[in-house]
Design a protein around this motif. Structure first.
Motif, short mmCIF file in Angstrom:
data_model
loop_
_atom_site.label_atom_id
_atom_site.label_comp_id
_atom_site.label_asym_id
_atom_site.label_seq_id
_atom_site.Cartn_x
_atom_site.Cartn_y
_atom_site.Cartn_z
N VAL A 1 49.31 47.17 30.91
CA VAL A 1 48.87 48.54 31.18
C VAL A 1 47.35 48.62 31.10
CG1 VAL A 1 48.89 50.91 30.31
CG2 VAL A 1 51.03 49.64 30.50
N GLU A 2 46.77 48.01 30.07
CA GLU A 2 45.32 48.02 29.92
C GLU A 2 44.65 47.20 31.04
OE1 GLU A 2 43.51 49.74 27.78
OE2 GLU A 2 45.35 50.64 27.02
N THR A 3 45.32 46.14 31.45
CA THR A 3 44.79 45.30 32.53
C THR A 3 44.74 46.07 33.84
OG1 THR A 3 45.61 43.30 31.44
CG2 THR A 3 45.15 43.15 33.79
N LEU A 4 45.78 46.85 34.11
CA LEU A 4 45.79 47.67 35.33
C LEU A 4 44.64 48.67 35.32
CD1 LEU A 4 49.63 48.24 35.63
CD2 LEU A 4 48.19 47.09 37.33
N GLU A 5 44.39 49.27 34.17
CA GLU A 5 43.28 50.21 34.08
C GLU A 5 41.95 49.49 34.30
OE1 GLU A 5 41.16 53.65 33.80
OE2 GLU A 5 43.34 53.46 33.93
N ALA A 6 41.83 48.27 33.79
CA ALA A 6 40.60 47.49 34.01
C ALA A 6 40.42 47.16 35.48
CB ALA A 6 40.63 46.21 33.17
N HIS A 7 41.52 46.80 36.16
CA HIS A 7 41.45 46.57 37.61
C HIS A 7 40.99 47.83 38.32
CE1 HIS A 7 42.86 42.52 38.42
NE2 HIS A 7 43.95 42.69 37.70
N TRP A 8 41.53 48.98 37.90
CA TRP A 8 41.13 50.24 38.53
C TRP A 8 39.65 50.51 38.33
CZ3 TRP A 8 41.87 53.88 41.95
CH2 TRP A 8 41.10 55.02 41.86
N GLN A 9 39.17 50.34 37.12
CA GLN A 9 37.76 50.61 36.83
C GLN A 9 36.86 49.72 37.70
OE1 GLN A 9 36.57 53.07 35.13
NE2 GLN A 9 38.56 53.80 34.40
N ALA A 10 37.25 48.46 37.88
CA ALA A 10 36.47 47.56 38.73
C ALA A 10 36.50 48.03 40.18
CB ALA A 10 37.01 46.13 38.62
#
Length: 202
Positions: free
Chosen positions: A55-64
């Protein structure tokens, strides 16, 4: 393990790399910790489960994606040029990743959606949240294009979702064929989908 201040971020970055390269199921906690330089026993201090890390990784992908593509695109006044910019950046990203790691990786959201939507409610909820953010971007793009007289649509919200789905499909084909040229080949059809003039696309 790494310093407490950066170990969590290192785990997220390791997950971004490994899950994007190989998928969720093929990456274990041990390998994530090795890539991050974090001791396995410390993993659960930061994340109760691999799903929570995802879940946190998906948010990091989104932020990038937001920082590198969508935020700059929003600064472009012309809505159709905004769409051309997103398509160009998508193509360039797949070309670069194929050169660096030998494969066109596809969209991390689309990849994990196909693999995980039915497996974990938290991951599904996060993916749907991120999809809604994309819908909002494309709805605004179409609203601006309509206001400028560039398109004539009576179903903007639906067409925005169709546009997002089309972009996902392009990336899926690039990923499956390991060939970014699918994106360049199909990019003009994104404009045809919304009834807009087709610009030059390298």
């Amino acid at each position: 393990m790494g310093r407490t201040s950066d170990a969590r971020e290192k785990l997220i970055e390791a997950a971004r790399e490994l899950m994007w390269e190989r998928g969720y199921a093929d990456v274990g906690v041990q390998e994530l910790c090795q890539r991050a330089g974090v001791r396995p026993g410390s993993f659960y201090y930061f994340f109760p489960s691999k799903a929570d890390l995802t879940v946190e990784t998906l948010e990091a992908h989104w932020q990038a994606h937001e920082g590198q593509v969508l935020a700059p695109a929003r600064q472009i006044p012309d809505a159709l040029e905004r769409l051309r910019f997103v398509l160009q950046k998508t193509y360039e990203h797949h070309v670069t990743t194929r050169q660096s790691c030998g494969r066109a990786g596809g969209c991390p959201f689309g990849n994990l959606s196909g693999e995980l939507m039915a497996l974990d409610p938290a991951i599904r909820e996060k993916l749907l949240e991120i999809f809604e953010r994309h819908y909002t971007f494309y709805e605004q793009l179409l609203t601006d294009a309509q206001a400028a007289g560039q398109v004539s649509l009576d179903d903007g919200p639906v067409r925005a979702r169709a546009l997002f789905a089309f972009l996902q499909g392009m990336q899926m084909l690039a990923h499956t064929h390991n060939d970014p040229e699918w994106i360049r080949l199909l990019a003009p059809d994104a404009f045809r989908l919304i009834g807009a003039p087709v610009p030059a696309f390298p």
